[in-house]
Enzyme design. Structure first.
Site, mmCIF file in Angstrom:
data_model
loop_
_atom_site.group_PDB
_atom_site.id
_atom_site.type_symbol
_atom_site.label_atom_id
_atom_site.label_comp_id
_atom_site.label_asym_id
_atom_site.label_seq_id
_atom_site.Cartn_x
_atom_site.Cartn_y
_atom_site.Cartn_z
ATOM 1 C CB SER A 64 54.155 -76.645 20.492
ATOM 2 O OG SER A 64 54.311 -75.248 20.648
ATOM 3 C CE LYS A 67 53.902 -74.008 17.715
ATOM 4 N NZ LYS A 67 55.220 -73.540 18.192
ATOM 5 C CE1 TYR A 189 50.656 -71.619 17.073
ATOM 6 C CE2 TYR A 189 50.362 -69.801 18.728
ATOM 7 C CZ TYR A 189 51.125 -70.728 18.103
ATOM 8 O OH TYR A 189 52.588 -71.106 18.802
ATOM 9 C CE1 TYR A 240 59.223 -75.296 19.149
ATOM 10 C CE2 TYR A 240 59.189 -76.420 21.041
ATOM 11 C CZ TYR A 240 58.380 -75.895 19.994
ATOM 12 O OH TYR A 240 57.081 -76.191 19.848
ATOM 13 C CB VAL A 258 54.578 -74.788 26.964
ATOM 14 C CG1 VAL A 258 55.945 -74.368 26.419
ATOM 15 C CG2 VAL A 258 53.384 -74.052 26.302
HETATM 16 O O1 DON Z 1 52.631 -70.051 21.246
HETATM 17 C C1 DON Z 1 52.999 -70.408 22.330
HETATM 18 O O2 DON Z 1 53.619 -70.158 23.015
HETATM 19 C C2 DON Z 1 51.950 -71.574 22.788
HETATM 20 N N1 DON Z 1 50.943 -71.502 22.444
HETATM 21 C C3 DON Z 1 52.862 -72.864 22.500
HETATM 22 C C4 DON Z 1 54.463 -72.994 22.758
HETATM 23 C C5 DON Z 1 54.687 -74.291 22.852
HETATM 24 O O3 DON Z 1 54.013 -75.528 23.340
HETATM 25 C C6 DON Z 1 56.047 -74.527 22.642
HETATM 26 N N2 DON Z 1 56.551 -76.005 22.922
HETATM 27 N N3 DON Z 1 57.303 -76.532 23.510
#
Ligand code: DON
Length: 304
Positions: A64, A67, A189, A240, A258
């Site tokens: 993430s 992003k 994405y 978040y 993550v």
């Molecule tokens: O879309 C997802 O679930 C992952 N590609 C990215 C999620 C993520 O890194 C949330 N962050 N803390």
């Protein structure tokens, strides 16, 4: 003068002694292969001096954190029009929640939760001829590092299990807030999230957010106003439903992923990245958050 190197070394020692390192994200199967004992930290100051400790050169999936980079590229391409399709309010919800999206008629709360980032991905797919290639080139250019690349195994792994993201994209489509095909937007994405970088590379890439939009070579990628806006969004939405806790404990704009990475910055002073793949229950790196709390407490440097 602050002895950043001493502080990073102490932080690394404390991290290696910590017994409970958190839990690796396994909903993307490829991420579950990473060793939970990894820890790295890298800091660059406003004189471009570098400091590091631990596995700061080992690459991991930035997830993430990407992003912020896709938002930066989209903002450069279409400017303020972005805010008609995505809002700038914290969600107070986990990154993959969908209920607010339905309540708020398909306008995601902010560009750093999954539905918001999927709208940004849709904008890039519309604007770019070869979205994956051009986005990668944009990131390499900011970092001045052609070795940065996607991890295609991670992207494919997420494509097989990303059911909530397919649900989010379909919901956006039903509200008319996704212009391209769901599969095409999500392919972009998943690739953007699979970008692989070390702490040192991440710090290089985010240097421009502490430096008014100028990268390390002094090339301008964002205006001062755009950087102000992106840093504000990182502060209020970068973690978040733990954005308040991160501001409370650390006191810097930042972004987590993550894969266990966190990047954070103090405008005009420093940019820092940590990597520890074990996550806390809110999906943010457990030891990364502790490390950054120590850093801002010991140096007495935060935006507050
Ligand atoms: O879309 C997802 O679930 C992952 N590609 C990215 C999620 C993520 O890194 C949330 N962050 N803390």
């Amino acid at each position: 003068m602050i002895d950043f190197q001493r502080i990073l070394t102490t932080i690394n020692e404390a991290a290696s002694k910590e017994k409970n390192k958190g839990k690796i994200a396994d909903y993307i199967p490829e991420l579950a292969k990473v060793d939970v004992n990894n820890f790295g930290i890298h800091l660059i100051d406003n004189k471009q001096q570098n400091y590091s400790a631990g596995n700061s050169e080992e690459r991991f999936s930035i997830q993430s954190i990407s992003k912020v980079l896709s938002l930066s590229m989209a903002l450069g391409l279409i400017g303020e029009k972005i805010w008609t399709r995505v809002d700038v309010e914290p969600s107070g919800d986990p990154f993959n929640h969908l209920s607010l999206l339905e309540l708020e008629n398909g306008i995601p709360r902010n560009p750093l939760i999954n539905p918001g980032a999927i709208v940004i991905a849709d904008i890039l797919v519309s604007q770019l001829e070869n979205p994956k290639e051009e986005f990668l080139a944009f990131v390499q250019d900011i970092a001045n590092d052609d070795s940065i690349d996607y991890d295609v195994d991670v992207a494919n792994s997420e494509k097989r299990t990303g059911f909530r993201n397919f649900a989010a994209a379909n919901l956006l489509k039903s509200y008319g807030n996704l212009k391209n095909d769901v599969d095409v937007v999500l392919d972009f994405y998943f690739h953007q999230c699979s970008l692989s970088m070390s702490c040192a590379q991440l710090t290089n890439t985010f240097f421009m957010f502490m430096n008014h939009g100028k990268c390390r070579r002094n090339n301008i990628f964002l205006t001062v106003t755009q950087v102000k806006r992106i840093n504000a969004i990182m502060l209020t939405c970068g973690f978040y439903d733990e954005a308040g806790e991160f501001a409370f404990e650390v006191g810097l704009p930042g972004k987590s992923g993550v894969g266990g990475g966190i990047v954070a910055l103090l405008p005009n002073k420093f940019c820092v990245s940590t990597w520890s793949p074990g996550l806390n229950p809110k999906g943010n790196s457990k030891l990364g958050m502790l490390a950054l709390e120590k850093l801002t407490t010991e140096t007495e440097l935060s935006i507050f």
